[in-house]
Scaffold this motif. Sequence first.
Motif, PDB file in Angstrom:
ATOM      1  N   ARG A 289    -104.018 -13.467  37.247  1.00 34.46           N
ATOM      2  CA  ARG A 289    -104.571 -14.837  37.765  1.00 34.46           C
ATOM      3  C   ARG A 289    -104.741 -14.680  39.275  1.00 34.46           C
ATOM      4  O   ARG A 289    -103.814 -14.527  40.014  1.00 34.46           O
ATOM      5  CB  ARG A 289    -103.540 -15.943  37.413  1.00 34.46           C
TER       6      ARG A 289
ATOM      7  N   TYR B 187    -111.212 -18.225  41.736  1.00 35.52           N
ATOM      8  CA  TYR B 187    -109.798 -18.633  41.014  1.00 35.52           C
ATOM      9  C   TYR B 187    -109.829 -18.763  39.588  1.00 35.52           C
ATOM     10  O   TYR B 187    -110.468 -19.184  39.212  1.00 35.52           O
ATOM     11  CB  TYR B 187    -109.542 -20.155  41.961  1.00 35.52           C
ATOM     12  N   GLY B 188    -108.679 -18.162  39.239  1.00 39.55           N
ATOM     13  CA  GLY B 188    -108.505 -18.520  37.749  1.00 39.55           C
ATOM     14  C   GLY B 188    -108.033 -17.145  37.063  1.00 39.55           C
ATOM     15  O   GLY B 188    -107.532 -16.031  37.862  1.00 39.55           O
TER      16      GLY B 188
ATOM     17  N   THR C 256    -105.548 -24.000  35.836  1.00 37.71           N
ATOM     18  CA  THR C 256    -107.155 -24.352  35.588  1.00 37.71           C
ATOM     19  C   THR C 256    -108.020 -25.282  34.491  1.00 37.71           C
ATOM     20  O   THR C 256    -106.967 -25.873  33.935  1.00 37.71           O
ATOM     21  CB  THR C 256    -107.529 -22.716  35.267  1.00 37.71           C
ATOM     22  N   ARG C 257    -109.216 -25.295  34.653  1.00 29.55           N
ATOM     23  CA  ARG C 257    -109.433 -26.171  33.338  1.00 29.55           C
ATOM     24  C   ARG C 257    -109.339 -25.629  32.002  1.00 29.55           C
ATOM     25  O   ARG C 257    -109.351 -26.291  31.107  1.00 29.55           O
ATOM     26  CB  ARG C 257    -111.167 -26.280  33.569  1.00 29.55           C
TER      27      ARG C 257
END
Length: 325
Positions: free
Chosen positions: A220, A245-246, A10-11
């Motif tokens: 997650r 998502y994440g 993820t970011r």
Amino acid sequence: MTYRRPTRPTREDVAAEKVTRDCAARGHFYPEPQTLRPTQTQVGPRGQITNRQQTPCRECGTLRVQTWNQPEDTSGTTMILAMGTYQAPEPGDIPHLADHAARLTDEEFAAALAAAGYGDPPPAPAAQVSRDITRPQTFDLTVHVRAEQFYLLDDDATPGSIIPLPDDATSAGIIDTVPSAAVLWTGLHQGQVNLTVVVSPADPGADLHGYEDVVELTYRSTTGHIMIKELGGGTHPLAPLPNGYGDHRLRYHIRGADTAHRTETSDDPIGHHLLQIWRAPRTRPTIVKATSQWASVHARIVAPAAGPGNHPGVPPARRFLDGLA
């Protein structure tokens, strides 16, 4: 040993590693002077006391861990030899992580995805996944329990995604997670339990007075769409996750576990369970309270075994950033 393939970064993952790498290159910022004051104490089988002090870096959260043995004779001046190591932070330990993630450019994120072996485009923005979720949504369910368990799953997962429990699962003892799946344990062996699920855009707050046992850990989601699943039984769809998502935080509450455990089976629901879900960066599992006899035995933090699917934090070696200049 069974391990899972790593999930798409993820970011927050990429930003966390970038912050930690850059901070290490500058030299971590720890408060000085350093005084040895144990934050944890462990007594060995022969009565030897081992002290442990953890000090987080003020900029990136990397822990400086110092360990030393307590001198048997403390009446005079004693030289203490402390062993020092460093422990990488979880993304949620890094101050202002959201700001760091927002400053990560699309080019940096794409390069990190490519370096991790993900060349396809990132998931749809959260606003497209669940744009209408702006307040907590509550689901009151009656769940049939078999073999003391039921599941929280992404819509592309099955109970086989987590059972048998892989070695790299994250565990708080009464709940275990891997990407896209969680198994929640109950005191009841077989029968029905009442379950309330709250899907929230922010932390709704723990109910410490209404429940005897409370634990937290990270989940997650790989799709942003989740459900409660019974073992060999029904499915209860839930609201899409607010950020898709994440990483999300699960807080699992239980009331009446001892009564349920003594009952073994029941045709009527026994006790009550509350599961809160909200978006939060990955952090370590926490046992908030464990006051029932059942939870005092089963609620415990188990460190996952190292494996290719295990992401306990940002490792010292670069994982995502090899594609960055």
